[in-house]
Design a protein around this motif. Structure first.
Motif, PDB file in Angstrom:
ATOM      1  N   ILE A   1     -14.421 -35.836  -1.240  1.00 34.77           N
ATOM      2  CA  ILE A   1     -14.634 -34.381  -1.289  1.00 34.77           C
ATOM      3  C   ILE A   1     -14.390 -33.839  -2.683  1.00 34.77           C
ATOM      4  CG2 ILE A   1     -13.682 -32.178  -0.496  1.00 34.77           C
ATOM      5  CD1 ILE A   1     -13.314 -33.552   2.225  1.00 34.77           C
ATOM      6  N   SER A   2     -13.359 -34.340  -3.330  1.00 34.27           N
ATOM      7  CA  SER A   2     -13.081 -33.788  -4.662  1.00 34.27           C
ATOM      8  C   SER A   2     -14.216 -34.123  -5.621  1.00 34.27           C
ATOM      9  CB  SER A   2     -11.740 -34.285  -5.187  1.00 34.27           C
ATOM     10  OG  SER A   2     -11.804 -35.660  -5.396  1.00 34.27           O
ATOM     11  N   ARG A   3     -14.753 -35.329  -5.515  1.00 30.23           N
ATOM     12  CA  ARG A   3     -15.878 -35.688  -6.410  1.00 30.23           C
ATOM     13  C   ARG A   3     -17.082 -34.792  -6.161  1.00 30.23           C
ATOM     14  NH1 ARG A   3     -14.452 -41.165  -5.716  1.00 30.23           N
ATOM     15  NH2 ARG A   3     -15.899 -41.261  -3.962  1.00 30.23           N
ATOM     16  N   ARG A   4     -17.378 -34.574  -4.876  1.00 30.86           N
ATOM     17  CA  ARG A   4     -18.552 -33.750  -4.558  1.00 30.86           C
ATOM     18  C   ARG A   4     -18.355 -32.302  -5.007  1.00 30.86           C
ATOM     19  NH1 ARG A   4     -21.790 -36.421  -0.381  1.00 30.86           N
ATOM     20  NH2 ARG A   4     -22.989 -34.500  -0.311  1.00 30.86           N
ATOM     21  N   LEU A   5     -17.134 -31.793  -4.808  1.00 32.89           N
ATOM     22  CA  LEU A   5     -16.896 -30.394  -5.204  1.00 32.89           C
ATOM     23  C   LEU A   5     -16.962 -30.222  -6.719  1.00 32.89           C
ATOM     24  CD1 LEU A   5     -14.058 -29.239  -2.784  1.00 32.89           C
ATOM     25  CD2 LEU A   5     -16.503 -28.756  -2.663  1.00 32.89           C
ATOM     26  N   GLU A   6     -16.501 -31.262  -7.415  1.00 30.56           N
ATOM     27  CA  GLU A   6     -16.603 -31.200  -8.878  1.00 30.56           C
ATOM     28  C   GLU A   6     -18.055 -31.090  -9.305  1.00 30.56           C
ATOM     29  OE1 GLU A   6     -14.365 -34.544 -10.235  1.00 30.56           O
ATOM     30  OE2 GLU A   6     -12.553 -33.309 -10.471  1.00 30.56           O
ATOM     31  N   LYS A   7     -18.914 -31.836  -8.625  1.00 31.02           N
ATOM     32  CA  LYS A   7     -20.337 -31.777  -8.947  1.00 31.02           C
ATOM     33  C   LYS A   7     -20.890 -30.373  -8.714  1.00 31.02           C
ATOM     34  CE  LYS A   7     -21.872 -36.475  -8.789  1.00 31.02           C
ATOM     35  NZ  LYS A   7     -21.719 -37.439  -7.680  1.00 31.02           N
TER      36      LYS A   7
ATOM     37  N   PHE B   1      -6.966 -25.234 -11.500  1.00 32.43           N
ATOM     38  CA  PHE B   1      -7.801 -25.742 -10.403  1.00 32.43           C
ATOM     39  C   PHE B   1      -7.847 -24.710  -9.293  1.00 32.43           C
ATOM     40  CE2 PHE B   1      -5.963 -29.941 -11.882  1.00 32.43           C
ATOM     41  CZ  PHE B   1      -7.079 -30.267 -12.645  1.00 32.43           C
ATOM     42  N   GLU B   2      -9.037 -24.361  -8.845  1.00 28.77           N
ATOM     43  CA  GLU B   2      -9.112 -23.420  -7.726  1.00 28.77           C
ATOM     44  C   GLU B   2      -9.005 -24.146  -6.386  1.00 28.77           C
ATOM     45  OE1 GLU B   2     -12.888 -21.464  -8.010  1.00 28.77           O
ATOM     46  OE2 GLU B   2     -13.970 -23.334  -8.254  1.00 28.77           O
ATOM     47  N   VAL B   3      -9.249 -25.449  -6.418  1.00 32.24           N
ATOM     48  CA  VAL B   3      -9.176 -26.237  -5.186  1.00 32.24           C
ATOM     49  C   VAL B   3      -8.234 -27.414  -5.389  1.00 32.24           C
ATOM     50  CG1 VAL B   3     -10.511 -27.544  -3.481  1.00 32.24           C
ATOM     51  CG2 VAL B   3     -11.616 -25.694  -4.734  1.00 32.24           C
ATOM     52  N   LEU B   4      -7.401 -27.677  -4.369  1.00 31.94           N
ATOM     53  CA  LEU B   4      -6.621 -28.906  -4.360  1.00 31.94           C
ATOM     54  C   LEU B   4      -6.962 -29.650  -3.078  1.00 31.94           C
ATOM     55  CD1 LEU B   4      -4.331 -30.609  -5.738  1.00 31.94           C
ATOM     56  CD2 LEU B   4      -2.728 -29.438  -4.223  1.00 31.94           C
ATOM     57  N   VAL B   5      -7.392 -30.899  -3.207  1.00 27.59           N
ATOM     58  CA  VAL B   5      -7.686 -31.710  -2.031  1.00 27.59           C
ATOM     59  C   VAL B   5      -6.540 -32.694  -1.862  1.00 27.59           C
ATOM     60  CG1 VAL B   5      -9.391 -33.128  -0.863  1.00 27.59           C
ATOM     61  CG2 VAL B   5     -10.126 -31.567  -2.663  1.00 27.59           C
ATOM     62  N   ALA B   6      -5.936 -32.708  -0.681  1.00 28.86           N
ATOM     63  CA  ALA B   6      -4.719 -33.502  -0.531  1.00 28.86           C
ATOM     64  C   ALA B   6      -4.608 -34.136   0.841  1.00 28.86           C
ATOM     65  CB  ALA B   6      -3.502 -32.624  -0.768  1.00 28.86           C
ATOM     66  N   THR B   7      -3.883 -35.229   0.916  1.00 26.48           N
ATOM     67  CA  THR B   7      -3.504 -35.789   2.211  1.00 26.48           C
ATOM     68  C   THR B   7      -2.193 -35.115   2.628  1.00 26.48           C
ATOM     69  OG1 THR B   7      -2.328 -37.539   1.084  1.00 26.48           O
ATOM     70  CG2 THR B   7      -4.589 -38.029   1.765  1.00 26.48           C
ATOM     71  N   ASP B   8      -1.604 -35.563   3.722  1.00 29.43           N
ATOM     72  CA  ASP B   8      -0.417 -34.882   4.243  1.00 29.43           C
ATOM     73  C   ASP B   8       0.786 -34.929   3.316  1.00 29.43           C
ATOM     74  OD1 ASP B   8      -0.772 -33.417   6.561  1.00 29.43           O
ATOM     75  OD2 ASP B   8      -1.199 -35.250   7.670  1.00 29.43           O
ATOM     76  N   ILE B   9       0.648 -35.666   2.245  1.00 28.84           N
ATOM     77  CA  ILE B   9       1.733 -35.708   1.262  1.00 28.84           C
ATOM     78  C   ILE B   9       2.077 -34.282   0.803  1.00 28.84           C
ATOM     79  CG2 ILE B   9       0.419 -35.896  -0.906  1.00 28.84           C
ATOM     80  CD1 ILE B   9       2.185 -38.245  -1.622  1.00 28.84           C
ATOM     81  N   ALA B  10       1.086 -33.370   0.895  1.00 29.69           N
ATOM     82  CA  ALA B  10       1.329 -31.988   0.452  1.00 29.69           C
ATOM     83  C   ALA B  10       1.621 -31.038   1.603  1.00 29.69           C
ATOM     84  CB  ALA B  10       0.115 -31.480  -0.331  1.00 29.69           C
ATOM     85  N   ALA B  11       1.672 -31.577   2.833  1.00 30.29           N
ATOM     86  CA  ALA B  11       1.763 -30.665   3.971  1.00 30.29           C
ATOM     87  C   ALA B  11       3.121 -29.993   4.084  1.00 30.29           C
ATOM     88  CB  ALA B  11       1.443 -31.392   5.273  1.00 30.29           C
TER      89      ALA B  11
ATOM     90  N   HIS C   1     -16.856 -26.777  -9.008  1.00 33.22           N
ATOM     91  CA  HIS C   1     -15.542 -26.221  -8.686  1.00 33.22           C
ATOM     92  C   HIS C   1     -14.531 -26.954  -9.554  1.00 33.22           C
ATOM     93  CE1 HIS C   1     -16.632 -23.812  -5.220  1.00 33.22           C
ATOM     94  NE2 HIS C   1     -17.350 -24.816  -4.741  1.00 33.22           N
ATOM     95  N   SER C   2     -13.429 -26.264  -9.897  1.00 35.84           N
ATOM     96  CA  SER C   2     -12.371 -26.999 -10.592  1.00 35.84           C
ATOM     97  C   SER C   2     -11.414 -27.532  -9.526  1.00 35.84           C
ATOM     98  CB  SER C   2     -11.651 -26.082 -11.568  1.00 35.84           C
ATOM     99  OG  SER C   2     -11.226 -24.919 -10.911  1.00 35.84           O
ATOM    100  N   VAL C   3     -11.227 -28.853  -9.527  1.00 39.01           N
ATOM    101  CA  VAL C   3     -10.578 -29.508  -8.389  1.00 39.01           C
ATOM    102  C   VAL C   3      -9.454 -30.449  -8.824  1.00 39.01           C
ATOM    103  CG1 VAL C   3     -11.009 -30.890  -6.320  1.00 39.01           C
ATOM    104  CG2 VAL C   3     -12.864 -29.555  -7.310  1.00 39.01           C
ATOM    105  N   GLY C   4      -8.342 -30.386  -8.119  1.00 36.63           N
ATOM    106  CA  GLY C   4      -7.280 -31.376  -8.281  1.00 36.63           C
ATOM    107  C   GLY C   4      -7.183 -32.214  -7.018  1.00 36.63           C
ATOM    108  N   VAL C   5      -6.654 -33.438  -7.131  1.00 41.29           N
ATOM    109  CA  VAL C   5      -6.508 -34.316  -5.960  1.00 41.29           C
ATOM    110  C   VAL C   5      -5.073 -34.815  -5.888  1.00 41.29           C
ATOM    111  CG1 VAL C   5      -7.496 -36.268  -4.717  1.00 41.29           C
ATOM    112  CG2 VAL C   5      -8.734 -35.266  -6.625  1.00 41.29           C
TER     113      VAL C   5
END
Ligand code: ADP
Ligand code: MG
Length: 398
Positions: free
Chosen positions: A254-260, A289-299, A263-267
């Motif tokens: 998702i982060s790769r696609r959003l970058e395309k 970054f306006e978007v952060l894509v994360a697993t539950d590590i950030a929950a 969007h400014s994206v962090g993972v």
């Protein structure tokens, strides 16, 4: 109630005022006087309720600066370890107490230098701490206060063996504090052998999401998930969005696609290097970054201000995680929105969440989105109407 009445020193009260804390939160009010008295504590309170200051302030008050590790604070993730170290540095800025942090994923050099200079409080993740101990860089023999933060998360992440080892390395004569968002059964057996006569503080266990968060399910077929995500992003005026995925692979995808899509994206997930993780989080916090894509590590636990939207790309497997994830928005009385994409395979998890929070969650179909047919829409409608019918029959037969 103000901070003045809790028994903290003037230097700490000054720092608190400078930080803009006006009055203690309930968990702070209930634990700080007990900790100052030297009691062991087990405290549970929802995330975002100020647990760091609850254990940090009285600990700073008790310790006499002496450049040997007198207090050890264990954290489940590197980001939390950094965050807690920063908070303690803020609280102690008018004191001589030294605070340091060690966590994995980075080189040893700087950490060793810091340890050589000496610290009074060490914040650590279990694995890296054990490595340092193995290398003879750290001794725990002067520890007077042992703090386990986010204990529920620590156990979820399988740290029990490491944590047990570390507890055994600390002197028996000590004060021990447990802080956690929840108190699952596994913690209770740990409590029995680690804590002495603890004071138990439980602040309103909250199963429901904060009232400031609006949340709904967005049913969709697996194949259209990504498309719906993009549609949701396009239709939303967001300041900052946190997107949760179940897998690291999806987070990267998702982060790769959003970058395309510019969007400014962090993972953020555990296969990314520590440098990348830190940069993503910093960039997201600062607005780079306006978007952060994360697993539950950030929950859980991470305190990021001003997230306007949370999107669950997958329904969380654990019902409680749903509340944690969407709790990343709507913090500090601000309004937040949470969207959860829901596929047929995830109906069970969705039901478990609704059961956990004791409420049905709205299903929303986006107007004008080119939905492919999903049995999900029908089966749920059928289910609903069947329930309604049987309720009606129930009434009739009475
Ligand atoms: P928890 O560990 O319970 O999830 P944190 O310790 O991370 O919560 O604190 C959440 C946020 O609340 C932090 O930004 C912290 O600075 C802030 N905070 C803590 N105590 C107070 C207080 N008494 N008044 C105002 N803000 C506070
Ligand atoms: Mg915390």
């Amino acid at each position: 109630m103000s901070f003045d009445g809790l028994g903290l020193s003037d230097s700490l009260l000054k720092a608190i005022t400078e930080l803009g804390f006006e009055k203690p939160t309930p968990v702070q009010e209930q634990t700080i006087p007990q900790i100052l008295k030297g009691k062991d504590i087990i405290a549970s309170a929802q995330t975002g309720t100020g647990k760091t200051a609850a254990f940090g302030l009285p600990t700073l008050d008790i310790l006499e600066p002496g450049k040997r590790i007198q207090c050890l604070i264990l954290e489940p993730t590197r980001e939390l370890a950094q965050q807690v170290e920063e908070s303690l540095k803020d609280y102690s800025k008018h004191l001589k107490t030294r605070v340091g942090v060690v966590y994995g994923g980075v080189k040893y050099g700087k950490q060793r230098e810091m340890l050589d200079k000496g610290v009074d409080i060490l914040v650590a993740t279990p694995g890296r701490l054990l490595d340092h101990i193995g290398q003879g860089n750290i001794s725990l023999k002067n520890v007077r206060i042992l703090i386990l933060d986010e204990v529920d998360r620590m156990l979820d992440m399988g740290f029990l063996p490491d944590v047990s080892k570390l507890i055994k390395m600390c002197p028996e004569e000590r004060q021990t504090l447990f802080f956690s968002a929840t108190l699952p059964r596994a913690i209770q057996s740990l409590m029995k052998w680690v804590l002495k006569n603890p004071e138990v503080v439980e602040v309103g266990r909250r199963r429901a999401p904060a009232e400031t968060v609006t949340h709904a399910f967005y049913p969709v077929v697996e194949r259209q998930k990504y498309k719906l995500l993009i549609e949701l992003l396009e239709r939303t005026h967001f300041e900052s969005v946190l997107i949760f995925t179940r897998t690291k692979m999806n987070a990267d995808f998702i982060s790769r696609r959003l970058e395309k899509l510019e969007h400014s994206v962090g993972v953020l997930h555990s296969d990314r290097s520590q440098g990348e993780r830190t940069a993503s989080l910093k960039g997201f916090k600062s607005g780079k970054f306006e978007v952060l894509v994360a697993t539950d590590i950030a929950a859980r636990g991470l305190d990021i201000a001003g997230i306007s939207h949370v999107i669950n790309y997958d329904v969380p497997l654990n019902a409680e995680d749903y509340v944690h994830r969407i709790g990343r928005t709507g913090r500090a009385e601000k309004e937040g929105d949470a969207f959860t994409l829901l596929t047929e395979d995830e109906l069970k998890n969705a039901a478990a969440i609704e059961h956990f929070i004791g409420k049905k969650i709205d299903r929303i179909k986006l107007d004008g989105f080119d939905y492919m047919y999903s049995a999900l829409f029908e089966s749920e409608e059928k289910l609903a109407s069947r329930k309604a019918t049987s309720r009606a029959y129930g009434r009739l037969s009475r």
